[in-house]
Enzyme design. Structure first.
Site, PDB file in Angstrom:
ATOM      1  N   GLU A  67       5.868  -1.322  11.108  1.00  0.00           N
ATOM      2  CA  GLU A  67       5.084  -1.977  11.986  1.00  0.00           C
ATOM      3  C   GLU A  67       4.814  -1.659  13.364  1.00  0.00           C
ATOM      4  O   GLU A  67       3.741  -1.614  13.849  1.00  0.00           O
ATOM      5  CB  GLU A  67       5.522  -3.222  12.100  1.00  0.00           C
ATOM      6  CG  GLU A  67       5.810  -4.382  10.856  1.00  0.00           C
ATOM      7  CD  GLU A  67       6.737  -3.871   9.852  1.00  0.00           C
ATOM      8  OE1 GLU A  67       7.590  -3.094  10.053  1.00  0.00           O
ATOM      9  OE2 GLU A  67       7.151  -4.825   9.152  1.00  0.00           O
TER      10      GLU A  67
ATOM     11  N   ALA B 297       2.563  -6.129   4.811  1.00  0.00           N
ATOM     12  CA  ALA B 297       1.617  -7.254   4.860  1.00  0.00           C
ATOM     13  C   ALA B 297       0.373  -6.639   4.710  1.00  0.00           C
ATOM     14  O   ALA B 297       0.190  -5.428   4.795  1.00  0.00           O
ATOM     15  CB  ALA B 297       1.627  -7.957   6.236  1.00  0.00           C
TER      16      ALA B 297
ATOM     17  N   GLU C  16      10.902  -6.347   4.050  1.00  0.00           N
ATOM     18  CA  GLU C  16      11.613  -7.725   4.422  1.00  0.00           C
ATOM     19  C   GLU C  16      11.917  -8.272   3.571  1.00  0.00           C
ATOM     20  O   GLU C  16      12.794  -9.286   3.284  1.00  0.00           O
ATOM     21  CB  GLU C  16      10.517  -8.386   5.491  1.00  0.00           C
ATOM     22  CG  GLU C  16      10.494  -7.715   6.977  1.00  0.00           C
ATOM     23  CD  GLU C  16       9.493  -8.097   7.894  1.00  0.00           C
ATOM     24  OE1 GLU C  16       8.349  -8.429   7.710  1.00  0.00           O
ATOM     25  OE2 GLU C  16       9.659  -8.647   9.035  1.00  0.00           O
TER      26      GLU C  16
ATOM     27  N   GLY D 265       6.422  -5.743   5.531  1.00  0.00           N
ATOM     28  CA  GLY D 265       6.713  -6.963   4.920  1.00  0.00           C
ATOM     29  C   GLY D 265       7.249  -6.761   3.408  1.00  0.00           C
ATOM     30  O   GLY D 265       8.059  -7.680   2.922  1.00  0.00           O
TER      31      GLY D 265
HETATM   32  N1  3HC Z   1      -2.661  -3.405   4.120  1.00  0.00           N
HETATM   33  C1  3HC Z   1      -3.877  -3.273   3.673  1.00  0.00           C
HETATM   34  N2  3HC Z   1      -4.476  -2.283   3.233  1.00  0.00           N
HETATM   35  C2  3HC Z   1      -3.598  -1.244   2.995  1.00  0.00           C
HETATM   36  C3  3HC Z   1      -2.169  -1.291   3.331  1.00  0.00           C
HETATM   37  C4  3HC Z   1      -1.715  -2.462   4.019  1.00  0.00           C
HETATM   38  N3  3HC Z   1      -0.445  -2.702   4.255  1.00  0.00           N
HETATM   39  N4  3HC Z   1      -1.615  -0.148   3.050  1.00  0.00           N
HETATM   40  C5  3HC Z   1      -2.553   0.717   2.507  1.00  0.00           C
HETATM   41  N5  3HC Z   1      -3.723   0.073   2.622  1.00  0.00           N
HETATM   42  C6  3HC Z   1      -4.824   0.413   1.817  1.00  0.00           C
HETATM   43  C7  3HC Z   1      -5.606   1.563   2.620  1.00  0.00           C
HETATM   44  O1  3HC Z   1      -6.431   1.352   3.654  1.00  0.00           O
HETATM   45  C8  3HC Z   1      -6.307   2.420   1.613  1.00  0.00           C
HETATM   46  O2  3HC Z   1      -7.427   1.784   1.252  1.00  0.00           O
HETATM   47  P1  3HC Z   1      -8.856   2.442   0.979  1.00  0.00           P
HETATM   48  O3  3HC Z   1      -8.644   3.082  -0.266  1.00  0.00           O
HETATM   49  O4  3HC Z   1      -9.961   1.318   0.969  1.00  0.00           O
HETATM   50  O5  3HC Z   1      -9.315   3.572   1.972  1.00  0.00           O
HETATM   51  C9  3HC Z   1      -5.508   2.285   0.211  1.00  0.00           C
HETATM   52  O6  3HC Z   1      -4.689   1.081   0.392  1.00  0.00           O
HETATM   53  C10 3HC Z   1      -4.564   3.248  -0.081  1.00  0.00           C
HETATM   54  O7  3HC Z   1      -3.857   3.674   1.096  1.00  0.00           O
HETATM   55  P2  3HC Z   1      -3.774   5.362   1.260  1.00  0.00           P
HETATM   56  O8  3HC Z   1      -4.859   6.009   1.399  1.00  0.00           O
HETATM   57  O9  3HC Z   1      -2.904   5.250   2.803  1.00  0.00           O
HETATM   58  O10 3HC Z   1      -2.743   5.825   0.192  1.00  0.00           O
HETATM   59  P3  3HC Z   1      -1.370   6.713   0.205  1.00  0.00           P
HETATM   60  O11 3HC Z   1      -1.166   6.588  -1.118  1.00  0.00           O
HETATM   61  O12 3HC Z   1      -1.721   7.907   0.949  1.00  0.00           O
HETATM   62  O13 3HC Z   1      -0.300   5.848   1.455  1.00  0.00           O
HETATM   63  C11 3HC Z   1       0.941   4.139   1.970  1.00  0.00           C
HETATM   64  C12 3HC Z   1       0.302   4.592   0.763  1.00  0.00           C
HETATM   65  C13 3HC Z   1       2.196   4.932   2.290  1.00  0.00           C
HETATM   66  C14 3HC Z   1       1.258   2.607   1.574  1.00  0.00           C
HETATM   67  C15 3HC Z   1       0.116   3.968   3.324  1.00  0.00           C
HETATM   68  O14 3HC Z   1      -1.169   3.435   3.007  1.00  0.00           O
HETATM   69  C16 3HC Z   1       0.671   3.051   4.317  1.00  0.00           C
HETATM   70  O15 3HC Z   1       1.681   3.673   5.084  1.00  0.00           O
HETATM   71  N6  3HC Z   1       0.211   1.925   4.569  1.00  0.00           N
HETATM   72  C17 3HC Z   1       0.703   1.257   5.687  1.00  0.00           C
HETATM   73  C18 3HC Z   1       1.946   0.615   5.448  1.00  0.00           C
HETATM   74  C19 3HC Z   1       2.543  -0.462   6.671  1.00  0.00           C
HETATM   75  O16 3HC Z   1       2.107  -0.047   7.739  1.00  0.00           O
HETATM   76  N7  3HC Z   1       3.056  -1.416   6.217  1.00  0.00           N
HETATM   77  C20 3HC Z   1       3.367  -2.540   7.183  1.00  0.00           C
HETATM   78  C21 3HC Z   1       2.083  -3.062   7.550  1.00  0.00           C
HETATM   79  S1  3HC Z   1       2.447  -4.683   8.661  1.00  0.00           S
HETATM   80  C22 3HC Z   1       3.558  -5.775   8.159  1.00  0.00           C
HETATM   81  O17 3HC Z   1       4.192  -5.625   6.868  1.00  0.00           O
HETATM   82  C23 3HC Z   1       3.815  -6.714   8.916  1.00  0.00           C
HETATM   83  C24 3HC Z   1       5.060  -7.594   8.420  1.00  0.00           C
HETATM   84  O18 3HC Z   1       6.199  -7.254   9.140  1.00  0.00           O
HETATM   85  C25 3HC Z   1       4.699  -9.046   8.469  1.00  0.00           C
END
Ligand code: 3HC
Length: 696
Positions: A126, A64, A106, A103
């Site tokens: 998450e 998400a 999922e 997400g």
């Molecule tokens: N939402 C919004 N922005 C995100 C994002 C997300 N889920 N994941 C990454 N970004 C953004 C980062 O903030 C960054 O932005 P910036 O360039 O403005 O600083 C850009 O994307 C690139 O991210 P990284 O610098 O971290 O790039 P990497 O290549 O090093 O890593 C990644 C990529 C492994 C995808 C890492 O960003 C990551 O772990 N992201 C989070 C993943 C996550 O936690 N997902 C779960 C979200 S909660 C969810 O899904 C709830 C659901 O159950 C409903």
């Protein structure tokens, strides 16, 4: 086309939905809306026999959009979109590759079939944001992998690779080569075989592996995990999935998700997620392929390990032959160990080890791109090293000092080329700890600063640019924090009471246990060299007293605590209590019982007060930088977001009120509020919303 982020096309009877929403294909509201429109269109198209979902770029879908969680969710809601996807009566195939998280994972579970390339990294992170999988993960994952494994995956947040995903049955088919071409071929086979949709929620919920599976999951949580409400929420949501029809269980998960989303812990963890992606400072970094390290002690060898692991050629210099041999031995042992533990294959470990060469003189550093000095923390010693580095190193080479408290400008001046000099303050063990304070000296050029930042990133560090001033950000705050716990020990709190209270607050280790681990003589020497330290006989008096009585910490088995040989945790020592009591009497300090609440409040307010001053002085540029320093370098609890986020959580008016309270209870000496705190509190501001001072 349904919008710029989602494209749809018909590939000879297979509907292809392409998500193209850089950088990570996060499922933001417009993407969800376009996806819903795309699948409805393909559902109605009689020529389309199956649907393939593909994510463009390096990631399938990273989850998400975390930026949306500050507000209530806006339709179309992800769980409703995924329910609709699963209900389609044409086979839906998820073409997984790269990062498939949250997400995104999922969505994969709601698809009818999953194929994936070997670079798959699938997980439910998450929990690391203080959330639970809220779009059906808690009802679908256990149906596919069993209750115990689902709980492990979701409470740990650790992603799995293709092998584990195949073994668990999460991936039906492994693809070689192009992911989309492979997924299309797989879809055609399904169509040819007349395979119907296979809905995960049609599967029965598996029988729990043990009647106590949920309690076992609760017991397995670490203390830190227990402090995040999402851990319990995940277990409760899966418990509901085991007991109720999936739609009812999903409603439970949704409720829990929303409560977690609004929790302080999740807001704190989301704050750190964005803070950790620190923007690089301006300036073009210079290329760095070779690194010189001066000093083969614990810090120097740790930095050498980090650099060699990142693929850099390292020359490690120590003029003392025995120290050099010990450092090289430590490095070799590290690479043998990482291979033995399976973290690096034999060839990679051997290659990394071979990238470190030892040398006995600084002359060996003449050709390197960047030098990191990690010698004894003495201005005189460091200035001597920089004088020689200034003469020896090639023009344009970056010269970094790993000092933790000294004046970077004074060190830089000795080199006669201060524009090339920068501070790179690593934390021990340097190959493990992620924090790197990058100290901008008065003359440091933007290119040199950018080079230090880029190198830090390559070493896997979170680099925080700070200004030059005693202790920079981290150690200056540490002195304020430590000052209070030392005063409270004179006033009546025991070393154990101090540590217990702060560990219960969430600090990774109590400050007295940390002192014993680091060696009490280290801080003692720094305080002796610190010329303008507070002129207060109580200042760090307890630590100094212990050193003066030969109690150096774990290294000689006696510090704040007593250590049995081989034990990592000490036991309280009546001798220490007696020493403190006598010293308090000598200083005329009346002793009283001090509760855990006061211990935590005085220590955290001291941290907050000093952090605000650092912002005011421009030594720290952003409140979030201060939070990164304390969460990554000093064990501040992540679920509290760092000292500055914690101050915002308490409210600055409350912080000011309590600082004023201690000013009257303990005297104004250490408790005069910063002028900026008074101004911010008066206008009801939050530190997080203040623009960067840019002064560093
Ligand atoms: N939402 C919004 N922005 C995100 C994002 C997300 N889920 N994941 C990454 N970004 C953004 C980062 O903030 C960054 O932005 P910036 O360039 O403005 O600083 C850009 O994307 C690139 O991210 P990284 O610098 O971290 O790039 P990497 O290549 O090093 O890593 C990644 C990529 C492994 C995808 C890492 O960003 C990551 O772990 N992201 C989070 C993943 C996550 O936690 N997902 C779960 C979200 S909660 C969810 O899904 C709830 C659901 O159950 C409903």
């Amino acid at each position: 086309m349904t919008g710029p982020a989602v494209r749809v096309r018909d590939e000879r009877g297979i509907g292809v939905v392409e998500i193209d929403h850089p950088p990570v294909n996060a499922l933001a509201r417009p993407v969800r809306a376009a996806l819903l429109e795309a699948i409805e269109r393909l559902a109605e198209d009689p020529a389309v026999r199956a649907i393939v979902i593909h994510g463009c770029g390096r990631h399938f879908i990273a989850g998400a959009d975390v930026r949306e969680f500050d507000a209530p969710p806006a339709p179309p809601l992800l769980h409703e979109l995924l329910n609709r996807l699963e209900a389609l009566d044409k086979p839906v195939i998820a073409a997984l590759h790269g990062t498939t998280l949250g997400g995104g994972a999922e969505l994969a579970l709601a698809s009818h079939y999953r194929c994936a390339t070997p670079d798959l990294s699938l997980g439910f992170p998450e929990i690391k944001l203080g959330l639970l999988p809220g779009a059906g993960g808690t009802v679908r994952l256990p149906r596919l992998v069993g209750i115990r494994r689902a709980l492990e995956l979701m409470t740990s947040g650790t992603p799995i690779g293709i092998a584990a995903a195949r073994e668990l049955g999460l991936v039906d088919h492994e693809l070689r080569g192009d992911v989309l071409a492979g997924a299309l071929a797989f879809a055609r086979e399904r169509v040819a075989a007349g395979t119907p949709p296979r809905r995960t929620t049609d599967l029965p919920m598996p029988v729990p592996e043990s009647p106590a599976v949920f309690d076992e999951a609760r017991t397995a949580l670490s203390a830190a995990a227990r402090r995040v409400p999402a851990s319990e929420a995940i277990i409760a949501a899966v418990e509901a999935a085991a007991a109720r029809p999936w739609r009812e269980a999903l409603a439970v998960a949704r409720e829990r998700f929303d409560a977690c989303r609004r929790s302080t812990e999740s807001r704190a963890l989301r704050h750190l997620f964005f803070a950790e992606r620190v923007p690089a400072p301006g300036g073009a970094p210079q290329p760095v392929a070779t690194v010189g390290i001066v000093g083969a002690g614990t810090m120097g060898s740790g930095i050498a390990i980090a650099a060699a692991t990142a693929g850099l050629e390292v020359t490690l210099v120590d003029t003392q032959a025995a120290a050099l041999a010990a450092g090289l031995e430590r490095i070799a042992r590290h690479f043998t160990d990482v291979h033995r533990k399976g973290r690096l294959d034999a060839a990679a470990a051997a290659a990394a080890g071979a990238r470190v060469r030892g040398a006995a003189t600084l002359a060996a550093l003449a050709p390197v791109d960047l030098v990191i000095e990690a010698v004894f923390e003495s201005l005189e010693v460091k200035r001597a090293v920089f004088a020689e580095l200034g003469r020896t190193c090639r023009p344009g080479a970056v010269l970094a000092t790993n000092t933790s408290t000294l004046d970077v400008d004074a060190i830089a001046a000795a080199s006669d080329r201060p524009a090339d000099v920068v501070g790179m303050h690593f934390f021990s063990p340097a190959h493990v700890m992620r924090l790197l304070e990058i100290v901008r000296g008065r003359d440091t050029t933007p290119a040199v600063l950018a080079t230090a930042f880029a190198l830090g990133k390559r070493l896997g560090k979170i680099g925080v640019v700070v200004g030059n001033g005693f202790g920079f950000v981290g150690n200056r705050m540490l002195y304020a924090y430590g000052r209070e716990k030392e005063l409270m020990m004179l006033e009546g709190a025991s070393p154990t009471e101090i540590d217990r209270a702060l560990e219960a607050f969430g600090m990774a280790m109590g400050p007295n246990a940390v002192g014993d681990l680091a060696g009490l003589d280290v801080g003692y020497a720094v305080r002796r060299a610190w010329t303008d330290r507070p002129d207060d006989p109580r200042f760090y008096r307890v630590s100094d007293l212990l050193v003066e009585h030969g109690r150096l910490g774990q290294k000689n088995g006696r510090g704040f605590y007593r250590y049995e040989p081989g034990a990592r945790r000490g036991t309280s020592d009546p001798e220490v209590e007696a020493l403190i009591r006598a010293e308090a009497e000598r200083l005329g300090i009346a002793r009283r019982a001090i509760g855990a609440e006061e211990i935590v409040e005085r220590c955290t307010l001291a941290l907050i007060g000093e952090g605000i001053r650092l912002l005011e002085e421009g030594i720290a540029a952003r409140a979030s930088d201060v939070d990164l320093v304390w969460c990554h370098g000093y064990g501040f609890p992540r679920e509290r977001g760092g000292p500055m986020f914690h101050a915002d959580t308490l409210g600055l008016a409350h912080v000011l009120d309590r600082i004023r309270h201690y000013a009257s209870a303990c005297g104004p000496r250490y408790w005069t509020p910063a002028a900026s705190l008074e101004q911010l509190a008066a206008r009801g501001a939050r530190l997080a919303d203040e623009a960067s001072t840019g002064a560093t």
